[in-house]
Design a protein around this motif. Structure first.
Motif, short mmCIF file in Angstrom:
data_model
loop_
_atom_site.label_atom_id
_atom_site.label_comp_id
_atom_site.label_asym_id
_atom_site.label_seq_id
_atom_site.Cartn_x
_atom_site.Cartn_y
_atom_site.Cartn_z
N TYR A 170 0.85 -1.19 0.00
CA TYR A 170 0.00 0.00 0.00
C TYR A 170 0.89 1.25 0.00
CZ TYR A 170 -3.57 -3.36 1.51
OH TYR A 170 -4.42 -4.43 1.60
N GLY A 171 0.79 2.05 -1.05
CA GLY A 171 1.58 3.27 -1.14
C GLY A 171 0.80 4.47 -0.64
N SER A 172 1.36 5.20 0.32
CA SER A 172 0.69 6.36 0.90
C SER A 172 0.98 7.60 0.05
CB SER A 172 1.18 6.58 2.33
OG SER A 172 0.63 7.76 2.87
N VAL A 173 -0.09 8.20 -0.50
CA VAL A 173 0.05 9.40 -1.33
C VAL A 173 -0.79 10.53 -0.74
CG1 VAL A 173 0.58 8.12 -3.43
CG2 VAL A 173 -1.80 8.63 -2.88
N GLY A 174 -0.38 11.76 -1.02
CA GLY A 174 -1.08 12.91 -0.45
C GLY A 174 -2.51 13.03 -0.92
N GLU A 175 -2.74 12.75 -2.19
CA GLU A 175 -4.10 12.81 -2.74
C GLU A 175 -4.19 11.85 -3.93
OE1 GLU A 175 -3.22 16.79 -5.47
OE2 GLU A 175 -4.60 16.90 -3.77
N GLY A 176 -5.41 11.48 -4.27
CA GLY A 176 -5.62 10.60 -5.42
C GLY A 176 -5.65 9.13 -5.09
N GLY A 177 -5.43 8.78 -3.83
CA GLY A 177 -5.48 7.37 -3.44
C GLY A 177 -6.83 7.00 -2.85
N LYS A 178 -7.02 5.73 -2.58
CA LYS A 178 -8.23 5.27 -1.92
C LYS A 178 -8.24 5.78 -0.48
CE LYS A 178 -8.59 0.88 -4.48
NZ LYS A 178 -9.97 1.00 -4.97
N ASP A 179 -9.40 6.12 0.02
CA ASP A 179 -9.54 6.57 1.41
C ASP A 179 -9.06 5.44 2.33
OD1 ASP A 179 -10.48 7.16 3.98
OD2 ASP A 179 -12.26 8.18 3.24
N ILE A 180 -8.01 5.70 3.10
CA ILE A 180 -7.43 4.66 3.96
C ILE A 180 -8.47 4.09 4.93
CG2 ILE A 180 -6.57 6.44 5.54
CD1 ILE A 180 -5.04 2.95 5.00
N PHE A 181 -9.39 4.93 5.39
CA PHE A 181 -10.36 4.48 6.39
C PHE A 181 -11.42 3.56 5.79
CE2 PHE A 181 -9.15 8.86 8.00
CZ PHE A 181 -8.18 8.37 8.86
N LYS A 182 -11.54 3.57 4.45
CA LYS A 182 -12.53 2.73 3.78
C LYS A 182 -11.88 1.58 3.00
CE LYS A 182 -15.69 6.66 3.20
NZ LYS A 182 -16.39 7.54 2.22
N THR A 183 -10.58 1.45 3.13
CA THR A 183 -9.85 0.44 2.36
C THR A 183 -9.56 -0.79 3.20
OG1 THR A 183 -8.77 2.20 1.07
CG2 THR A 183 -7.76 0.01 0.99
N PRO A 184 -10.04 -1.97 2.78
CA PRO A 184 -9.69 -3.20 3.51
C PRO A 184 -8.18 -3.44 3.41
CG PRO A 184 -11.50 -3.56 1.97
CD PRO A 184 -10.92 -2.22 1.64
N LEU A 185 -7.60 -3.97 4.47
CA LEU A 185 -6.17 -4.24 4.49
C LEU A 185 -5.92 -5.73 4.63
CD1 LEU A 185 -5.08 -1.30 6.83
CD2 LEU A 185 -4.94 -1.39 4.34
N SER A 186 -4.87 -6.20 4.00
CA SER A 186 -4.58 -7.63 3.98
C SER A 186 -3.95 -8.09 5.29
CB SER A 186 -3.63 -7.95 2.82
OG SER A 186 -2.40 -7.27 3.00
N GLU A 187 -3.89 -9.40 5.47
CA GLU A 187 -3.27 -9.94 6.69
C GLU A 187 -1.78 -9.63 6.72
OE1 GLU A 187 -2.66 -14.20 9.04
OE2 GLU A 187 -3.72 -14.13 7.12
#
Length: 245
Positions: A170-187
């Protein structure tokens, strides 16, 4: 380990150093330090048979640590924090990949958050990146002594290895990415965090499975990298708690 002598300064970093397996050559402490702290360090030094010297004049410590961040105590060590091989991460669950972070205080703050949220390891590049030094250790409140840190010659190749071992990136970008709070994360999760000025390099971003962003509402469009790290890791911890019930 290498034999580069260095100093560790500050109350919390030296406390953490005393809990680590790293050999301490000597502790220099200010006589006017708060009595309970002075007694604590004297007792610990005696228990571990570490030579302890007291200084009546603060200038003695200031000469060793000119930025006045020593808080009245300096420890001298011969060994550095050990960097581990990438292969040690095959069974890890949570990893941070730092793409050319150069600010020592940011790096230390990231390590501190990583320790707080049980991150297994950090990966940094060998070149154009801050490495473990006394400023990083102090900013980490000494948690750098207990964090697995891996130095690699090529971040892109390291990411490909992690993918082979089942990690989603998961790459953290300032804008243009999926909302982290709504994104499922893998194990098995690895977060890539970019440098303070340039963010994640395009060739690294291309290797990420997802781009994520932290939604903000203020006048600036990006967060300090260490602050962003804390938010991302807190979100991960909340999601994992929900899964565990």
């Amino acid at each position: 380990m290498t034999d580069a002598k260095q100093t560790i300064f500050g109350i919390h970093p030296v406390e953490m150093l005393l809990k680590s397996p790293i050999k301490i050559e000597k502790i220099l402490i200010l006589e006017s330090l708060q009595k309970n702290k002075l007694d604590f360090f004297k007792k610990k030094a005696s228990e571990k048979k570490i030579p302890l010297e007291t200084a009546s004049n603060r200038k003695i410590l200031d000469e060793i640590c000119p930025d006045d961040a020593h808080q009245g105590i300096i420890a001298f060590i011969k060994t550095e924090v050990q960097y581990l091989p990438l292969e040690s991460l095959k069974d890890a669950k949570t990893i941070l990949i730092l793409d050319h972070i150069t600010d020592a205080r940011n790096f230390g703050a990231i390590i501190r958050s990583a320790d707080l949220f049980s991150v297994d390891a950090l990966i940094i590049p060998e070149d154009r990146s801050v490495h473990i030094n006394p400023t990083v250790i102090k900013a980490s409140a000494g948690t750098a002594f207990f964090m697995k840190i891996i130095k690699v010659p090529n971040l892109s190749n390291a990411i490909l290895k992690l993918k082979d071992w089942g990690f989603w990136i998961y790459g953290s970008v300032g804008e243009g990415g999926k909302d982290i709070f709504k994104t499922p994360l893998s194990e098995k999760t690895a977060f890539v965090l970019g440098s303070e000025g340039k963010g994640i390099a395009e060739k690294i971003l291309e290797k990420c499975d997802f781009k994520i962003s932290i939604p903000t509402e203020g006048n600036i469009d990006s967060l300090n990298v260490s602050v962003a790290t804390g938010i991302i890791l807190y979100d991960l911890s909340i999601k994992r708690r929900k899964v565990q019930g």
